[in-house]
Design a protein around this motif. Structure first.
Motif, short mmCIF file in Angstrom:
data_model
loop_
_atom_site.label_atom_id
_atom_site.label_comp_id
_atom_site.label_asym_id
_atom_site.label_seq_id
_atom_site.Cartn_x
_atom_site.Cartn_y
_atom_site.Cartn_z
N THR A 43 4.94 63.92 20.67
CA THR A 43 5.87 63.36 21.63
C THR A 43 5.98 61.87 21.33
O THR A 43 5.11 61.30 20.67
CB THR A 43 5.39 63.59 23.08
N VAL A 44 7.04 61.25 21.78
CA VAL A 44 7.23 59.82 21.59
C VAL A 44 7.16 59.15 22.95
O VAL A 44 8.01 59.39 23.81
CB VAL A 44 8.58 59.52 20.90
N ASN A 45 6.14 58.32 23.14
CA ASN A 45 5.97 57.60 24.40
C ASN A 45 6.62 56.22 24.24
O ASN A 45 5.96 55.25 23.88
CB ASN A 45 4.48 57.48 24.74
N GLU A 46 7.91 56.17 24.52
CA GLU A 46 8.67 54.93 24.32
C GLU A 46 8.13 53.74 25.11
O GLU A 46 8.02 52.64 24.56
CB GLU A 46 10.16 55.15 24.63
N PRO A 47 7.77 53.91 26.40
CA PRO A 47 7.26 52.75 27.14
C PRO A 47 6.01 52.13 26.50
O PRO A 47 5.91 50.92 26.38
CB PRO A 47 6.97 53.31 28.53
N LYS A 48 5.06 52.97 26.09
CA LYS A 48 3.85 52.44 25.46
C LYS A 48 4.16 51.76 24.13
O LYS A 48 3.62 50.71 23.82
CB LYS A 48 2.82 53.55 25.23
N LEU A 49 5.02 52.39 23.34
CA LEU A 49 5.35 51.81 22.03
C LEU A 49 6.06 50.47 22.16
O LEU A 49 5.74 49.53 21.45
CB LEU A 49 6.20 52.79 21.21
N THR A 50 7.01 50.39 23.08
CA THR A 50 7.73 49.12 23.22
C THR A 50 6.86 48.05 23.87
O THR A 50 7.10 46.87 23.67
CB THR A 50 9.04 49.30 24.01
N MET A 51 5.84 48.47 24.63
CA MET A 51 4.89 47.50 25.16
C MET A 51 4.08 46.87 24.01
O MET A 51 3.86 45.66 23.99
CB MET A 51 3.94 48.17 26.15
N LEU A 52 3.65 47.71 23.07
CA LEU A 52 2.89 47.20 21.93
C LEU A 52 3.76 46.42 20.95
O LEU A 52 3.30 45.45 20.35
CB LEU A 52 2.23 48.35 21.16
N ALA A 53 4.99 46.89 20.77
CA ALA A 53 5.88 46.27 19.78
C ALA A 53 7.33 46.43 20.26
O ALA A 53 7.98 47.43 19.96
CB ALA A 53 5.70 46.93 18.43
N PRO A 54 7.85 45.43 20.99
CA PRO A 54 9.22 45.53 21.50
C PRO A 54 10.26 45.75 20.40
O PRO A 54 11.31 46.34 20.66
CB PRO A 54 9.44 44.19 22.20
N GLU A 55 9.95 45.33 19.19
CA GLU A 55 10.90 45.47 18.09
C GLU A 55 10.79 46.82 17.38
O GLU A 55 11.53 47.08 16.42
CB GLU A 55 10.69 44.34 17.07
N ALA A 56 9.91 47.70 17.83
CA ALA A 56 9.69 49.00 17.18
C ALA A 56 10.99 49.80 17.12
O ALA A 56 11.75 49.85 18.09
CB ALA A 56 8.62 49.79 17.91
N ASP A 57 11.21 50.43 15.98
CA ASP A 57 12.39 51.27 15.78
C ASP A 57 12.04 52.69 16.25
O ASP A 57 11.56 53.51 15.47
CB ASP A 57 12.80 51.26 14.32
N ILE A 58 12.27 52.96 17.51
CA ILE A 58 11.89 54.23 18.13
C ILE A 58 12.59 55.41 17.45
O ILE A 58 11.97 56.46 17.24
CB ILE A 58 12.18 54.22 19.65
N ASP A 59 13.85 55.25 17.10
CA ASP A 59 14.57 56.34 16.44
C ASP A 59 13.93 56.69 15.09
O ASP A 59 13.78 57.87 14.75
CB ASP A 59 16.04 55.99 16.24
N GLN A 60 13.52 55.67 14.33
CA GLN A 60 12.88 55.92 13.04
C GLN A 60 11.50 56.57 13.23
O GLN A 60 11.13 57.47 12.49
CB GLN A 60 12.75 54.62 12.25
#
Length: 127
Positions: A43-60
């Motif tokens: 699964t992709v936990n977007e809130p946690k990922l963007t908290m760690l790295a706001p510039e993260a490319d979630i789609d990639q």
């Protein structure tokens, strides 16, 4: 009495900023050689990922995780690694790498229901 299956599993991690070594557990890969079984759940936990790295490319990141899943199930569109035998696919998926998608070291276990164990590990370590 049901037969117990020896399995290995690894936790799939998303490391959005590799240099910081911070990660979010995103999935599991479970493998049983004797049963020729491999399962990838993620699964992709977007809130946690963007908290760690706001510039993260979630789609990639999502595409990369989908590639892991395709390789795991041996999908025709999973590339050359997906055409390998189950043990080789597991070893490729769990190989040490310095990239955004990484896995923990593999851990062993015994169970009588591989599908249930995969789901349980996913719930315990990811959800």
């Amino acid at each position: 009495m049901q037969e117990k299956h020896l399995y290995e599993y690894a936790v799939i991690r998303v490391v959005p900023r590799v240099e910081r070594e911070e990660f979010v557990n995103a999935g599991i890969v479970l493998f049983c050689k004797r049963q020729r079984f491999i399962k990838v759940l993620f699964t992709v936990n977007e809130p946690k990922l963007t908290m760690l790295a706001p510039e993260a490319d979630i789609d990639q990141i999502r595409l990369n995780l989908e590639s892991f899943e395709k390789i795991g199930r041996g999908a025709k569109d999973g590339g050359p690694i997906a055409r390998l035998e189950v043990p080789e696919r597991f070893r490729w998926l769990t190989a040490v790498r310095s990239s955004v998608i990484q896995t923990s070291r593999p851990h062993p276990g015994l169970c009588d229901d591989l599908e249930y164990r995969a789901q349980k590990l996913f719930e315990d370590y990811v959800l």
